[in-house]
Motif scaffolding. Structure first.
Motif, PDB file in Angstrom:
ATOM      1  N   PHE A  46       0.829  -1.204   0.000  1.00 17.86           N
ATOM      2  CA  PHE A  46       0.000   0.000   0.000  1.00 17.86           C
ATOM      3  C   PHE A  46       0.865   1.256   0.000  1.00 17.86           C
ATOM      4  O   PHE A  46       0.510   2.264  -0.604  1.00 17.86           O
ATOM      5  CB  PHE A  46      -0.923   0.002   1.222  1.00 17.86           C
ATOM      6  CG  PHE A  46      -1.790   1.227   1.341  1.00 17.86           C
ATOM      7  CD1 PHE A  46      -3.010   1.300   0.679  1.00 17.86           C
ATOM      8  CD2 PHE A  46      -1.387   2.307   2.125  1.00 17.86           C
ATOM      9  CE1 PHE A  46      -3.815   2.426   0.788  1.00 17.86           C
ATOM     10  CE2 PHE A  46      -2.182   3.445   2.230  1.00 17.86           C
ATOM     11  CZ  PHE A  46      -3.396   3.496   1.561  1.00 17.86           C
ATOM     12  N   ALA A  47       2.000   1.186   0.703  1.00 15.94           N
ATOM     13  CA  ALA A  47       2.886   2.345   0.828  1.00 15.94           C
ATOM     14  C   ALA A  47       3.942   2.409  -0.269  1.00 15.94           C
ATOM     15  O   ALA A  47       4.854   3.239  -0.204  1.00 15.94           O
ATOM     16  CB  ALA A  47       3.558   2.338   2.197  1.00 15.94           C
ATOM     17  N   SER A  48       3.818   1.557  -1.279  1.00 13.16           N
ATOM     18  CA  SER A  48       4.788   1.589  -2.367  1.00 13.16           C
ATOM     19  C   SER A  48       4.622   2.859  -3.198  1.00 13.16           C
ATOM     20  O   SER A  48       3.549   3.472  -3.242  1.00 13.16           O
ATOM     21  CB  SER A  48       4.608   0.360  -3.270  1.00 13.16           C
ATOM     22  OG  SER A  48       3.358   0.419  -3.946  1.00 13.16           O
ATOM     23  N   ALA A  49       5.687   3.258  -3.878  1.00 16.63           N
ATOM     24  CA  ALA A  49       5.658   4.483  -4.672  1.00 16.63           C
ATOM     25  C   ALA A  49       4.597   4.409  -5.766  1.00 16.63           C
ATOM     26  O   ALA A  49       3.882   5.393  -6.015  1.00 16.63           O
ATOM     27  CB  ALA A  49       7.042   4.727  -5.294  1.00 16.63           C
ATOM     28  N   ILE A  52       1.064   4.804  -4.162  1.00 17.71           N
ATOM     29  CA  ILE A  52       0.845   6.187  -3.722  1.00 17.71           C
ATOM     30  C   ILE A  52       0.570   7.078  -4.922  1.00 17.71           C
ATOM     31  O   ILE A  52      -0.315   7.943  -4.892  1.00 17.71           O
ATOM     32  CB  ILE A  52       2.060   6.690  -2.930  1.00 17.71           C
ATOM     33  CG1 ILE A  52       2.160   5.948  -1.591  1.00 17.71           C
ATOM     34  CG2 ILE A  52       1.963   8.198  -2.698  1.00 17.71           C
ATOM     35  CD1 ILE A  52       3.398   6.273  -0.799  1.00 17.71           C
ATOM     36  N   ASN A  53       1.315   6.856  -6.001  1.00 12.54           N
ATOM     37  CA  ASN A  53       1.113   7.626  -7.225  1.00 12.54           C
ATOM     38  C   ASN A  53      -0.295   7.411  -7.769  1.00 12.54           C
ATOM     39  O   ASN A  53      -0.975   8.369  -8.167  1.00 12.54           O
ATOM     40  CB  ASN A  53       2.167   7.224  -8.259  1.00 12.54           C
ATOM     41  CG  ASN A  53       2.090   8.053  -9.521  1.00 12.54           C
ATOM     42  OD1 ASN A  53       1.332   7.759 -10.438  1.00 12.54           O
ATOM     43  ND2 ASN A  53       2.894   9.114  -9.576  1.00 12.54           N
ATOM     44  N   ASP A  54      -0.742   6.169  -7.769  1.00 15.99           N
ATOM     45  CA  ASP A  54      -2.087   5.862  -8.263  1.00 15.99           C
ATOM     46  C   ASP A  54      -3.162   6.513  -7.391  1.00 15.99           C
ATOM     47  O   ASP A  54      -4.154   7.047  -7.901  1.00 15.99           O
ATOM     48  CB  ASP A  54      -2.308   4.347  -8.296  1.00 15.99           C
ATOM     49  CG  ASP A  54      -1.545   3.667  -9.421  1.00 15.99           C
ATOM     50  OD1 ASP A  54      -1.177   4.371 -10.384  1.00 15.99           O
ATOM     51  OD2 ASP A  54      -1.320   2.442  -9.344  1.00 15.99           O
ATOM     52  N   ILE A  55      -2.975   6.463  -6.077  1.00 15.33           N
ATOM     53  CA  ILE A  55      -3.946   7.060  -5.158  1.00 15.33           C
ATOM     54  C   ILE A  55      -4.050   8.562  -5.400  1.00 15.33           C
ATOM     55  O   ILE A  55      -5.153   9.127  -5.488  1.00 15.33           O
ATOM     56  CB  ILE A  55      -3.565   6.775  -3.697  1.00 15.33           C
ATOM     57  CG1 ILE A  55      -3.755   5.298  -3.374  1.00 15.33           C
ATOM     58  CG2 ILE A  55      -4.392   7.633  -2.740  1.00 15.33           C
ATOM     59  CD1 ILE A  55      -3.259   4.906  -1.997  1.00 15.33           C
ATOM     60  N   LEU A  56      -2.915   9.214  -5.518  1.00 16.02           N
ATOM     61  CA  LEU A  56      -2.911  10.665  -5.715  1.00 16.02           C
ATOM     62  C   LEU A  56      -3.523  11.055  -7.060  1.00 16.02           C
ATOM     63  O   LEU A  56      -4.241  12.054  -7.150  1.00 16.02           O
ATOM     64  CB  LEU A  56      -1.486  11.208  -5.608  1.00 16.02           C
ATOM     65  CG  LEU A  56      -0.853  11.137  -4.216  1.00 16.02           C
ATOM     66  CD1 LEU A  56       0.588  11.626  -4.268  1.00 16.02           C
ATOM     67  CD2 LEU A  56      -1.663  11.961  -3.215  1.00 16.02           C
ATOM     68  N   ASP A 173       8.960  13.116  -9.051  1.00 14.68           N
ATOM     69  CA  ASP A 173       9.270  12.011  -8.163  1.00 14.68           C
ATOM     70  C   ASP A 173       8.055  11.078  -8.160  1.00 14.68           C
ATOM     71  O   ASP A 173       7.654  10.577  -9.205  1.00 14.68           O
ATOM     72  CB  ASP A 173       9.618  12.532  -6.765  1.00 14.68           C
ATOM     73  CG  ASP A 173      10.365  11.470  -5.945  1.00 14.68           C
ATOM     74  OD1 ASP A 173      10.481  11.633  -4.730  1.00 14.68           O
ATOM     75  OD2 ASP A 173      10.825  10.461  -6.534  1.00 14.68           O
ATOM     76  N   ILE A 174       7.428  10.830  -6.989  1.00 15.32           N
ATOM     77  CA  ILE A 174       6.267   9.940  -6.972  1.00 15.32           C
ATOM     78  C   ILE A 174       4.949  10.720  -7.003  1.00 15.32           C
ATOM     79  O   ILE A 174       3.862  10.129  -6.992  1.00 15.32           O
ATOM     80  CB  ILE A 174       6.273   9.025  -5.728  1.00 15.32           C
ATOM     81  CG1 ILE A 174       6.109   9.839  -4.448  1.00 15.32           C
ATOM     82  CG2 ILE A 174       7.532   8.192  -5.692  1.00 15.32           C
ATOM     83  CD1 ILE A 174       5.911   8.989  -3.213  1.00 15.32           C
ATOM     84  N   VAL A 175       5.031  12.039  -7.054  1.00 12.49           N
ATOM     85  CA  VAL A 175       3.825  12.874  -7.017  1.00 12.49           C
ATOM     86  C   VAL A 175       3.404  13.237  -8.439  1.00 12.49           C
ATOM     87  O   VAL A 175       4.193  13.815  -9.195  1.00 12.49           O
ATOM     88  CB  VAL A 175       4.074  14.157  -6.205  1.00 12.49           C
ATOM     89  CG1 VAL A 175       2.811  15.025  -6.175  1.00 12.49           C
ATOM     90  CG2 VAL A 175       4.512  13.809  -4.789  1.00 12.49           C
ATOM     91  N   PRO A 176       2.174  12.921  -8.834  1.00 11.46           N
ATOM     92  CA  PRO A 176       1.710  13.291 -10.168  1.00 11.46           C
ATOM     93  C   PRO A 176       1.654  14.811 -10.328  1.00 11.46           C
ATOM     94  O   PRO A 176       1.314  15.531  -9.384  1.00 11.46           O
ATOM     95  CB  PRO A 176       0.295  12.690 -10.241  1.00 11.46           C
ATOM     96  CG  PRO A 176       0.252  11.649  -9.176  1.00 11.46           C
ATOM     97  CD  PRO A 176       1.170  12.132  -8.093  1.00 11.46           C
TER      98      PRO A 176
END
Length: 331
Positions: A46-49, A52-56, A173-176
């Motif tokens: 769940f805390a993978s990059a 997290i990217n998909d959730i955001l 980075d991991i943020v869209p």
């Protein structure tokens, strides 16, 4: 007018620290953190990059769709056509792309029709003073019917996602990049909501619309603007959804109905004690996106996820109604 505006402000607690008030105002933030920690512990992926990217990214599209709805409910009205307008946006984009039109034209046409439906809602509800729930059910049904007619009842796939897909898939980075744009959008909305007379008038309308009108505020014009904004933002979300799914989906709006109301109403408890606000909506969207992602990783069935979402919606409605009644009883 000052009396109307002052009634929209939260009264300071009498005496010392009010633990219950603090929990109500910030409980949603604690719930989000607890949810993230729990899912990360039960499923480290769940805390993978990537997750997290998909959730955001998912939350960003929802946040765009629900922003206009937030202010409409804050003003004491309702809009249940937002998800159908978004679905129509996906179908307009897909239909035009399939015929060879470019993404700029397809996106502009989709947003234009979002504006048309928003203005139609505004005309009927704000100007003609017809009941908002009935009207937006009707206009939502119209938008959904047009969406289905475009694809003759089926989805429309396409291959090219154009510049919208580039924005959607770009990351820092991991943020869209889309999440960064949404944060900027909500930052602007926060300033308008809390630092301008525009925001004060929205909350004053929910408290006492007649008093607002008597004070010389163009309440009908303001409400018309809010419905127009909701239509445009729903269509913009539809454009991003089309690029995300590489298709137009005429019935996708149904999945956003409960989420939209839950995010706004449950988020209404954050900070402003029963008053829908942009920060609360954003936290509510993140909570729902995290919940759905974690539930999928844990193997929950669709019915189980729907039960949890419905429970959150009921909780949000109950808390908002209870808080508003208690606040008005103290006035």
């Amino acid at each position: 007018m000052s009396a109307v505006l002052s009634s929209t402000a939260s009264r300071p607690p009498r005496g010392g620290f009010d633990a219950r008030r603090f929990l109500v105002r910030y409980g949603l933030f604690f719930l989000l953190v607890a949810l993230v920690v729990a899912f990360s512990w039960m499923r480290p992926s769940f805390a993978s990059a990537a997750n997290i990217n998909d959730i955001l990214r998912t939350a960003s599209i929802s946040a765009i769709m629900f922003l206009g709805l937030t202010w409409i409910i804050a003003a004491g009205e309702i809009d249940v056509s937002f998800m159908s307008v978004a679905a129509l946006g996906t179908m307009i984009v897909a239909g035009l792309i399939q015929t060879g039109a470019g993404w700029p034209l397809a996106s502009a046409v989709a947003v234009f029709f979002g504006l048309v439906f928003g203005c139609l809602n505004g005309l009927l509800v704000a100007v003609m003073r017809l009941p908002a729930l009935v009207i937006t059910i009707a206009t939502g049904g119209l938008a959904g019917s047009i969406a289905a007619a475009i694809g003759k009842g089926t989805s429309i796939p396409f291959n090219s996602v154009g510049f919208v897909g580039i924005v959607l898939n770009a990351n820092v980075d991991i943020v869209p990049v889309l999440a960064i744009l949404v944060i900027a959008l909500y930052g602007l909305a926060l300033v308008l909501q809390d630092r301008t007379t525009f925001g004060h008038y929205i909350y004053a309308m929910e408290q006492n619309r007649e008093a607002v009108v008597e004070a010389g505020v163009p309440a009908s014009r303001l409400l018309f603007l809010l419905y127009g904004l909701s239509g445009v933002l729903s269509a913009v979300a539809g454009v991003f959804l089309a690029a995300d799914l590489s298709s137009g989906q005429p019935y996708i709006g149904a999945s956003y109905f409960i989420d939209g109301l839950t995010a706004v109403l449950l988020g209404g408890m954050a900070l402003k004690m029963g008053k829908p606000n942009v920060i609360g909506t954003l936290v509510g969207v993140l909570l729902l996106a995290s919940l759905l992602s974690g539930a999928a990783l844990l193997g929950w069935t669709d019915s189980q996820r729907q039960i949890v979402r419905a429970a959150l919606l009921i909780t949000g409605v109950a808390l908002v109604v209870w808080t508003r009644r208690k606040t008005r009883a103290q006035l």
